[in-house]
Design an enzyme around this catalytic site. Structure first.
Site, mmCIF file in Angstrom:
data_model
loop_
_atom_site.group_PDB
_atom_site.id
_atom_site.type_symbol
_atom_site.label_atom_id
_atom_site.label_comp_id
_atom_site.label_asym_id
_atom_site.label_seq_id
_atom_site.Cartn_x
_atom_site.Cartn_y
_atom_site.Cartn_z
ATOM 1 N N LEU A 148 0.857 -1.170 0.000
ATOM 2 C CA LEU A 148 0.000 0.000 0.000
ATOM 3 C C LEU A 148 0.902 1.231 0.000
ATOM 4 O O LEU A 148 1.995 1.208 0.570
ATOM 5 C CB LEU A 148 -0.903 0.029 1.240
ATOM 6 C CG LEU A 148 -1.891 -1.122 1.406
ATOM 7 C CD1 LEU A 148 -2.620 -1.013 2.744
ATOM 8 C CD2 LEU A 148 -2.905 -1.138 0.264
ATOM 9 N N ASP A 149 0.444 2.327 -0.610
ATOM 10 C CA ASP A 149 1.205 3.567 -0.570
ATOM 11 C C ASP A 149 1.433 3.987 0.879
ATOM 12 O O ASP A 149 0.650 3.642 1.773
ATOM 13 C CB ASP A 149 0.446 4.682 -1.294
ATOM 14 C CG ASP A 149 0.298 4.427 -2.781
ATOM 15 O OD1 ASP A 149 1.094 3.629 -3.321
ATOM 16 O OD2 ASP A 149 -0.614 5.013 -3.389
ATOM 17 N N LYS A 150 2.467 4.755 1.088
ATOM 18 C CA LYS A 150 2.813 5.203 2.439
ATOM 19 C C LYS A 150 1.614 5.799 3.163
ATOM 20 O O LYS A 150 1.347 5.479 4.329
ATOM 21 C CB LYS A 150 3.951 6.233 2.364
ATOM 22 C CG LYS A 150 4.323 6.846 3.711
ATOM 23 C CD LYS A 150 5.404 7.901 3.566
ATOM 24 C CE LYS A 150 5.724 8.542 4.917
ATOM 25 N NZ LYS A 150 6.770 9.594 4.799
ATOM 26 N N THR A 152 -1.577 5.471 2.537
ATOM 27 C CA THR A 152 -2.820 4.696 2.454
ATOM 28 C C THR A 152 -2.831 3.689 3.589
ATOM 29 O O THR A 152 -1.856 2.983 3.809
ATOM 30 C CB THR A 152 -2.916 3.958 1.107
ATOM 31 O OG1 THR A 152 -2.957 4.927 0.047
ATOM 32 C CG2 THR A 152 -4.170 3.102 1.037
#
Length: 347
Positions: A148-150, A152
Site C-alpha cells: 500500500l502507498d505510504k 494509504t
C-alpha cells in the site's frame, strides 16, 4: 566478514599517480576517491585483490605510491543495506505459521528504499517474526507480496515462508480472476461520478515525474493494463443541479498497479480528497464547504484512501480467508465531517 557489496556490479577505476603524491596506497586511494569508500574498506579491498599496480595484483595496503604508477582499482557497487528488526507496533488481525494479516497505518512505508531505510513495515515484521519471515521477495522485501502507498491505510497479508510467498504471489498476479482474491478500498473523492457504478479501464504508465503514474495509450511502451470497478456509497452536499461536493466511493481492483485508484479517479475528474499528487488542483474545493468540515479537510494531510477488504486463499489449507477493517480514525473523522454537511444521500 560479510561483503556488503555486489562484485558483479563493480566499476573499474584506472588512476595515474601524480608527481606530488606520497604515502600509503590505501590512504592515497581514499583521498583520491573523495569519500566513495572509507580507508578501512579500501584496505580490505586491496587485501582481497581489488588493486592492480602497473599490471600486477598488489595485496599490500601499506605499499608506498610512486609518481607514474598506474593503479587499476575495482570499486564494487553498494548493495542495498539489509533491513534490521525494529520494535514498531503492529495491528495484527490474524497470524499462523504461514501468513500474518495486519492493518497498515497511514504514514508507514511498506519496505525500505531511498529516503526510508528504517522505520518501515518490513523493519517491524523482521522484529515481530524473526527468522521465520520469508526472504524470497528479496532483501528489502521479505514476505511482501503486495503493498500500500505510504499514506494509504488498510489490510495487508504478508508471507512467513517461501511456500506461502509463492502461493500468495501467484494469487496477486492472477488478480482474483480464477481464485478468491479480492481487494476493496474506500475513498472519498471530490464531486460525484456521473455513474453510480462504473468501470475504469485505462492503462497506466510512468508520468513525467518518475515517481508518479499517468493514464497512457494502450500502445505506449510502458502501458500496463489497469482496471478499477467503483460504486458510489454516499454523496455529500448535493446541489440543485444534481452534483455533489464529495462522495464516498468503494473501489474494487481487477489489477493492482502503482497509484491505480488515485490516478483512475483523477482521470474521470474525481480525485481523492487530500491527494497531494493527483488532486492538488482540487484543493480549493474545500472553500465551498461549511466552516466545520472545511477545517477538517484542511487538516487532512493525505489521500483519503483505505484498503478495507482483503480476501485470499490460505496457502496451506486452501480456505478462503476474508478480513475487513474500518477506516483509520483520521479518515473516519473526515467522513463524519462530510456527513455533517447534510444528511448523506444514498444512491
Amino acid at each position: 566478514m560479510t561483503d556488503p557489496f555486489k562484485e558483479a556490479d563493480a566499476t573499474l577505476k584506472v588512476l595515474t599517480v601524480p608527481d606530488d603524491a606520497e604515502g600509503r596506497i590505501d590512504a592515497w586511494l581514499a583521498a583520491t576517491l573523495a569519500g566513495d569508500f572509507s580507508r578501512s574498506r579500501i584496505k580490505a579491498l586491496i587485501e582481497e585483490g581489488a588493486a592492480v599496480v602497473n599490471g600486477t595484483v598488489m595485496n599490500e595496503p601499506k605499499r608506498k605510491v610512486r609518481p607514474g604508477d598506474v593503479v587499476e582499482f575495482t570499486m564494487p557497487a553498494p548493495r542495498d543495506p539489509e533491513p534490521k528488526g525494529e520494535d514498531i507496533p503492529l495491528d495484527v488481525l490474524y497470524e499462523d505459521n504461514d501468513v500474518i494479516v495486519l492493518v497498515k497505518p497511514a504514514g508507514l512505508v511498506v519496505h525500505p528504499a531511498v529516503g526510508n531505510w528504517t522505520g518501515t513495515l518490513v523493519n517491524a515484521l523482521i522484529y515481530h517474526c524473526g527468522e521465520s519471515l520469508s526472504g524470497i521477495g528479496g532483501v528489502r522485501r521479505p514476505g511482501i507480496v503486495h503493498r500500500l502507498d505510504k499514506e494509504t491505510s488498510g489490510v495487508m497479508v504478508v508471507a512467513k515462508n517461501d511456500l506461502a510467498h509463492r502461493h500468495l504471489s501467484d494469487q496477486f498476479a492472477d488478480h482474483g480472476r480464477t481464485g478468491p482474491l479480492e481487494r476493496a478500498y474506500q475513498a472519498i473523492v471530490w464531486g460525484r461520478p456521473r455513474q453510480i457504478k462504473g468501470t475504469i479501464d485505462a492503462p497506466l504508465g510512468r508520468g513525467h515525474d518518475r515517481t508518479k503514474r499517468a493514464v497512457k495509450n494502450e500502445d505506449a511502451d510502458d502501458a500496463r493494463e489497469a482496471i478499477t470497478h467503483y460504486e458510489v456509497i454516499e454523496r455529500y452536499g448535493e446541489t440543485e443541479d444534481g452534483t455533489s461536493l464529495a462522495s464516498l466511493v468503494e473501489c474494487h481492483l481487477e489489477t493492482g498497479r502503482t497509484h491505480q485508484i488515485r490516478v483512475h479517479m483523477a482521470h474521470i475528474g474525481h480525485p481523492l480528497v487530500g491527494d497531494p499528487e493527483y488532486g492538488a488542483a482540487f484543493k480549493t474545493k474545500a472553500n465551498r464547504l461549511p466552516e466545520g468540515p472545511k477545517r477538517v479537510v484542511d487538516k487532512f494531510r493525505r489521500q483519503a484512501l483505505h484498503a478495507f477488504l482483503l480476501q485470499f486463499e490460505h496457502p496451506s489449507t486452501g480456505e478462503t480467508m476474508r478480513f475487513e477493517s474500518p477506516p483509520a480514525k483520521d479518515m473516519e473523522k473526515l467522513i463524519e465531517a462530510f456527513r455533517s454537511i447534510d444528511e448523506p444521500s444514498k444512491p
